[in-house]
Motif scaffolding. Structure first.
Motif, PDB file in Angstrom:
ATOM      1  N   ALA A   1      -2.486  13.742   4.324  1.00 16.78           N
ATOM      2  CA  ALA A   1      -1.653  12.609   4.748  1.00 16.78           C
ATOM      3  C   ALA A   1      -2.529  11.374   4.977  1.00 16.78           C
ATOM      4  CB  ALA A   1      -0.883  12.962   6.018  1.00 16.78           C
ATOM      5  N   GLU A   2      -3.658  11.581   5.639  1.00 18.69           N
ATOM      6  CA  GLU A   2      -4.578  10.479   5.913  1.00 18.69           C
ATOM      7  C   GLU A   2      -5.117   9.892   4.603  1.00 18.69           C
ATOM      8  OE1 GLU A   2      -8.104   9.693   9.055  1.00 18.69           O
ATOM      9  OE2 GLU A   2      -8.389  11.439   7.756  1.00 18.69           O
ATOM     10  N   GLN A   3      -5.509  10.750   3.670  1.00 23.44           N
ATOM     11  CA  GLN A   3      -6.050  10.297   2.388  1.00 23.44           C
ATOM     12  C   GLN A   3      -5.012   9.485   1.613  1.00 23.44           C
ATOM     13  OE1 GLN A   3      -9.145  10.330   1.176  1.00 23.44           O
ATOM     14  NE2 GLN A   3      -8.373   9.193  -0.570  1.00 23.44           N
ATOM     15  N   LYS A   4      -3.776   9.980   1.569  1.00 23.77           N
ATOM     16  CA  LYS A   4      -2.707   9.261   0.855  1.00 23.77           C
ATOM     17  C   LYS A   4      -2.439   7.916   1.523  1.00 23.77           C
ATOM     18  CE  LYS A   4      -1.473  12.602  -2.082  1.00 23.77           C
ATOM     19  NZ  LYS A   4      -1.647  12.499  -3.505  1.00 23.77           N
ATOM     20  N   GLY A   5      -2.462   7.897   2.846  1.00 21.26           N
ATOM     21  CA  GLY A   5      -2.262   6.645   3.585  1.00 21.26           C
ATOM     22  C   GLY A   5      -3.330   5.618   3.248  1.00 21.26           C
ATOM     23  N   VAL A   6      -4.571   6.076   3.174  1.00 25.13           N
ATOM     24  CA  VAL A   6      -5.688   5.190   2.822  1.00 25.13           C
ATOM     25  C   VAL A   6      -5.529   4.681   1.386  1.00 25.13           C
ATOM     26  CG1 VAL A   6      -8.184   5.143   2.365  1.00 25.13           C
ATOM     27  CG2 VAL A   6      -7.321   6.152   4.486  1.00 25.13           C
TER      28      VAL A   6
ATOM     29  N   GLN B   1      -5.114   0.732   0.498  1.00 26.53           N
ATOM     30  CA  GLN B   1      -6.073   0.039  -0.375  1.00 26.53           C
ATOM     31  C   GLN B   1      -5.371  -0.574  -1.582  1.00 26.53           C
ATOM     32  OE1 GLN B   1      -9.033   3.083  -1.138  1.00 26.53           O
ATOM     33  NE2 GLN B   1     -10.357   2.312   0.497  1.00 26.53           N
ATOM     34  N   LEU B   2      -4.445   0.177  -2.173  1.00 33.48           N
ATOM     35  CA  LEU B   2      -3.690  -0.320  -3.315  1.00 33.48           C
ATOM     36  C   LEU B   2      -2.891  -1.567  -2.919  1.00 33.48           C
ATOM     37  CD1 LEU B   2      -3.200   0.574  -6.265  1.00 33.48           C
ATOM     38  CD2 LEU B   2      -1.247   1.907  -5.439  1.00 33.48           C
ATOM     39  N   ALA B   3      -2.265  -1.503  -1.751  1.00 33.07           N
ATOM     40  CA  ALA B   3      -1.477  -2.641  -1.268  1.00 33.07           C
ATOM     41  C   ALA B   3      -2.367  -3.868  -1.052  1.00 33.07           C
ATOM     42  CB  ALA B   3      -0.755  -2.269   0.029  1.00 33.07           C
ATOM     43  N   ARG B   4      -3.495  -3.682  -0.381  1.00 31.01           N
ATOM     44  CA  ARG B   4      -4.383  -4.831  -0.098  1.00 31.01           C
ATOM     45  C   ARG B   4      -4.939  -5.410  -1.395  1.00 31.01           C
ATOM     46  NH1 ARG B   4      -1.858  -3.398   3.329  1.00 31.01           N
ATOM     47  NH2 ARG B   4      -2.300  -3.174   5.542  1.00 31.01           N
TER      48      ARG B   4
ATOM     49  N   ASN C   1      -3.499  -5.618  -4.067  1.00 35.13           N
ATOM     50  CA  ASN C   1      -2.437  -6.361  -4.734  1.00 35.13           C
ATOM     51  C   ASN C   1      -1.858  -7.458  -3.845  1.00 35.13           C
ATOM     52  OD1 ASN C   1      -1.650  -5.052  -7.514  1.00 35.13           O
ATOM     53  ND2 ASN C   1      -2.281  -3.391  -6.174  1.00 35.13           N
ATOM     54  N   GLY C   2      -2.509  -7.701  -2.697  1.00 34.98           N
ATOM     55  CA  GLY C   2      -2.097  -8.788  -1.814  1.00 34.98           C
ATOM     56  C   GLY C   2      -0.891  -8.492  -0.933  1.00 34.98           C
ATOM     57  N   PHE C   3      -0.599  -7.200  -0.694  1.00 32.45           N
ATOM     58  CA  PHE C   3       0.557  -6.843   0.128  1.00 32.45           C
ATOM     59  C   PHE C   3       0.120  -6.293   1.485  1.00 32.45           C
ATOM     60  CE2 PHE C   3       2.348  -6.131  -4.245  1.00 32.45           C
ATOM     61  CZ  PHE C   3       3.197  -7.231  -4.227  1.00 32.45           C
ATOM     62  N   PRO C   4       0.897  -6.602   2.545  1.00 35.36           N
ATOM     63  CA  PRO C   4       0.549  -6.128   3.897  1.00 35.36           C
ATOM     64  C   PRO C   4       1.208  -4.797   4.274  1.00 35.36           C
ATOM     65  CG  PRO C   4       2.335  -7.710   4.059  1.00 35.36           C
ATOM     66  CD  PRO C   4       1.965  -7.608   2.574  1.00 35.36           C
ATOM     67  N   LEU C   5       1.651  -4.008   3.297  1.00 27.30           N
ATOM     68  CA  LEU C   5       2.343  -2.747   3.576  1.00 27.30           C
ATOM     69  C   LEU C   5       1.585  -1.919   4.618  1.00 27.30           C
ATOM     70  CD1 LEU C   5       4.654  -0.776   2.835  1.00 27.30           C
ATOM     71  CD2 LEU C   5       3.144   0.156   1.073  1.00 27.30           C
TER      72      LEU C   5
END
Length: 101
Positions: free
Chosen positions: A75-80, A84-87, A89-93
């Motif tokens: 869960a932690e790995q998927k969250g990271v 990272q993918l969001a950042r 791409n410029g998203f604050p998810l």
């Protein structure tokens, strides 16, 4: 005559606990696009397009949604990965982990 070897009798510990499960939760915001959320669910969690779209709609409608329940390390790995993918791409998810009660 050879040396005698002492035999040690061991008892396996059968009381091995299952790993603690954690909910991976996406939190809605006004900047992250629904397209990005769908894409992240497909890419990181291997959801089919239709399922990813349904989860994304729930995040949008309810303000958050549980996207997976996994052992803590996963869960932690998927969250990271999603963060990272969001950042990148410029998203604050925001991704939140909660113990699965």
């Amino acid at each position: 005559m050879g040396k005698s070897i002492a035999k040690v009798k061991t008892t396996p510990n059968l009381a091995v606990k299952e790993p603690s499960m954690y909910k991976v939760i996406y939190i809605n915001d006004d900047v992250t696009t629904m397209e990005f959320v769908i894409e992240s669910l497909i890419t990181v969690f291997n959801y089919a397009v239709d399922t990813a779209a349904e989860i994304t709609q729930k995040v949008h409608d309810d303000g958050n949604a549980i996207v997976a329940t996994l052992p803590y390390e996963m869960a932690e790995q998927k969250g990271v990965e999603v963060t990272q993918l969001a950042r990148n791409n410029g998203f604050p998810l925001v991704i939140k982990l909660e113990p699965d009660a």
